[in-house]
Design an enzyme around this catalytic site. Structure first.
Site, PDB file in Angstrom:
ATOM      1  N   HIS A 265       0.861  -1.196   0.000  1.00  0.00           N
ATOM      2  CA  HIS A 265       0.000   0.000   0.000  1.00  0.00           C
ATOM      3  C   HIS A 265       0.891   1.238   0.000  1.00  0.00           C
ATOM      4  CE1 HIS A 265      -3.352   2.586   0.625  1.00  0.00           C
ATOM      5  NE2 HIS A 265      -3.635   2.350   1.887  1.00  0.00           N
ATOM      6  N   HIS A 304      -2.640  -2.305  -9.589  1.00  0.00           N
ATOM      7  CA  HIS A 304      -3.615  -1.641  -8.711  1.00  0.00           C
ATOM      8  C   HIS A 304      -4.887  -2.472  -8.658  1.00  0.00           C
ATOM      9  CE1 HIS A 304      -6.094   1.540  -6.930  1.00  0.00           C
ATOM     10  NE2 HIS A 304      -4.950   2.106  -6.609  1.00  0.00           N
ATOM     11  N   ASP A 358       2.541   5.356  -6.762  1.00  0.00           N
ATOM     12  CA  ASP A 358       3.817   5.249  -6.028  1.00  0.00           C
ATOM     13  C   ASP A 358       5.035   5.192  -6.933  1.00  0.00           C
ATOM     14  OD1 ASP A 358       2.030   3.376  -3.673  1.00  0.00           O
ATOM     15  OD2 ASP A 358       3.052   5.258  -3.278  1.00  0.00           O
TER      16      ASP A 358
END
Ligand code: SDX
Length: 422
Positions: A265, A304, A358
């Site tokens: 995460h 994702h 990210d």
């Protein structure tokens, strides 16, 4: 086994030779059975079981919407690209919390409140100076938020106004907690918040001890907007589960910080930079990625649960990563990153694996001088408003979260006295 009163558990299990359906029993214990689907039959039909709650709707929300197939994200209906171009983190925080863009007066008042609430209780400052060596910064953040709650003057207030005051205080204090912790661990004096600077610029000022370059403060402001909210991601859901028991907002935020710490995460951004360093140069990127995929290792910053195309946030962050790489005349990371992206999309694009938020954020933070192990705390600093918005929205029409599990253990086992056990 949990007594299922309103139906019965059916298990569709597959042995290597045939499909069998079991009602209210469990598959034989022999090893060649594997669970392939299960459900609890109720009058109105089976309740689905979905590992990791994939695809399950757990709440109704007007805060944000994600179109995972088209790669679109809106906050309260406003496309993220518009907010990135025209808004600030403070204005976006107001939008997420109150549901509409503020008037100038509303924004001035909200911003003044946030700037007034940035300061830490003295005991929390002391606590940040008395930590054991080398703690994980996300553990420090958990401790600091929990500790600050003990001194919150509104801690006993449960009315909406009191809760909102606590919410603003947490959002305003988290940047100060991170910066104070960092300055203390490097042996520098802490730098008190500057009320003349906005949320983003003030964090960089407290972290580095000098006023940030305006352009870079704006880039960081946009990065905070992009990380502010993203539906029922794991950390937001953790906050909602905690709040649904009617626990307090600080406990909900501490739950969320714990969830965000995980590398699947919020912890991925820090690992992306580590991966870029391991690869070392663009010509080694393809071999690294192909080896990782062959060994079934996850390439951090890709994939994702919802986006099956390019994460719209990653697109914007990639532009800033390019810009800052040129500004600092250091294209090492961005060139390696672009090569990884090219290979990953070639290899896994058909499976819906693309860069996520990210992947490029770490390169931006690197050039803004943010230490690598603070990338995830910075993510928490931004996402605190999304956590709070969902907690307030969900508890306004609350129902405690309590999903079910299918018991797949033995249906009945005799109790054997210890002297008779072998
Ligand atoms: C964030 O939910 C949110 O909104 C999160 C977030 C937010 O704003 O809050 O967007 C922020 O957490 C972004 C994600 C950061 N994490 C990473 O970058 C870690 C690497 N990515 C993953 O591990 C993964 O993609 C997840 C955890 C993000 C999503 O996992 P899923 O939906 O459970 O997907 P999965 O594990 O079932 O994978 C499906 C397939 C698998 O292959 P098969 O077993 O079917 O052959 O895709 C493969 C996976 O091996 N896969 C990857 C991969 N991600 C998925 N293969 C290589 N590298 C990857 N990164």
């Amino acid at each position: 086994m949990e007594k299922v009163t309103s139906g019965f558990v059916f298990l569709t299990v597959k042995c290597k030779t045939q499909n069998l359906k079991y009602g209210y029993s469990i598959p034989p214990q022999n090893s060649h059975w594997e669970m392939i689907s299960m459900g609890v039959l109720k009058e109105e039909g089976p309740i689905p079981y979905s590992k990791g709650l994939e695809g399950i709707i757990a709440a109704l929300s007007a805060i944000s919407a994600i179109d995972g197939m088209k790669g679109k994200l809106v906050y309260r209906g406003i496309p993220i690209e518009m907010l990135a171009k025209y808004s600030t983190y403070e204005e976006t925080a107001y939008l997420l919390l109150y549901g509409e863009l503020p008037t100038k007066n509303d924004l001035d008042d909200f911003s003044a409140q946030m700037r007034e609430l940035r300061y830490l209780p003295p005991k929390v400052e002391e606590c940040l100076k008395e930590l054991p060596p080398n703690p994980h910064p996300m553990d420090v953040l958990k401790v600091a938020v929990a500790h600050a709650a003990l001194y919150d003057p509104d801690r006993l207030r449960c009315c909406r106004e009191g809760v909102m005051r606590k919410v603003l205080r947490i959002i305003a204090q988290i940047p100060t907690m991170i910066a104070y912790y960092h300055r203390t661990r490097i042996g520098e004096d802490v730098v008190p918040p500057d009320p003349d600077l906005n949320h983003a610029a003030n964090f960089l000022y407290m972290l580095h001890g000098k006023k940030p370059d305006e352009e870079e403060a704006r880039i960081f402001d946009v990065a905070l907007i992009l990380h502010a909210e993203h539906g029922l991601n794991a950390s937001t859901f953790a906050a909602m589960v905690t709040a649904s028991t009617l626990s307090d907002i600080n406990s909900a935020i501490v739950s969320a910080i714990g969830a965000l710490k995980g590398p699947l995460h919020g912890g991925a951004n820090e690992r992306v930079l580590k991966m870029l360093d391991e690869i070392g140069s663009p010509d080694k990127a393809e071999e690294y990625v192909l080896n990782a995929l062959k060994e079934k290792r996850r390439v951090m910053g890709f994939g994702h649960r919802v986006y099956k195309t390019y994460d719209p946030r990653a697109r914007i962050l990639k532009q800033y990563a390019e810009y800052l790489s040129d500004k600092y005349n250091d294209r090492r990371y961005i060139e390696i990153g672009k090569k990884i992206e090219e290979v990953m999309i070639r290899e896994l694009g058909k499976k819906g694996i693309f860069p996520n938020v990210d992947f490029y954020s770490g390169i931006v933070y690197h050039f803004l001088g943010i230490p690598r192990d603070l990338f995830t705390p910075v993510f928490a600093m931004a996402r605190s408003v999304g956590w709070a918005a969902h907690v307030c929205e969900y508890t306004a029409n609350n129902r405690i979260f309590r999903p079910r599990a299918y018991y797949i253990g033995p249906e009945y086992v005799e109790y054997v006295p210890i002297e008779k056990r072998r």
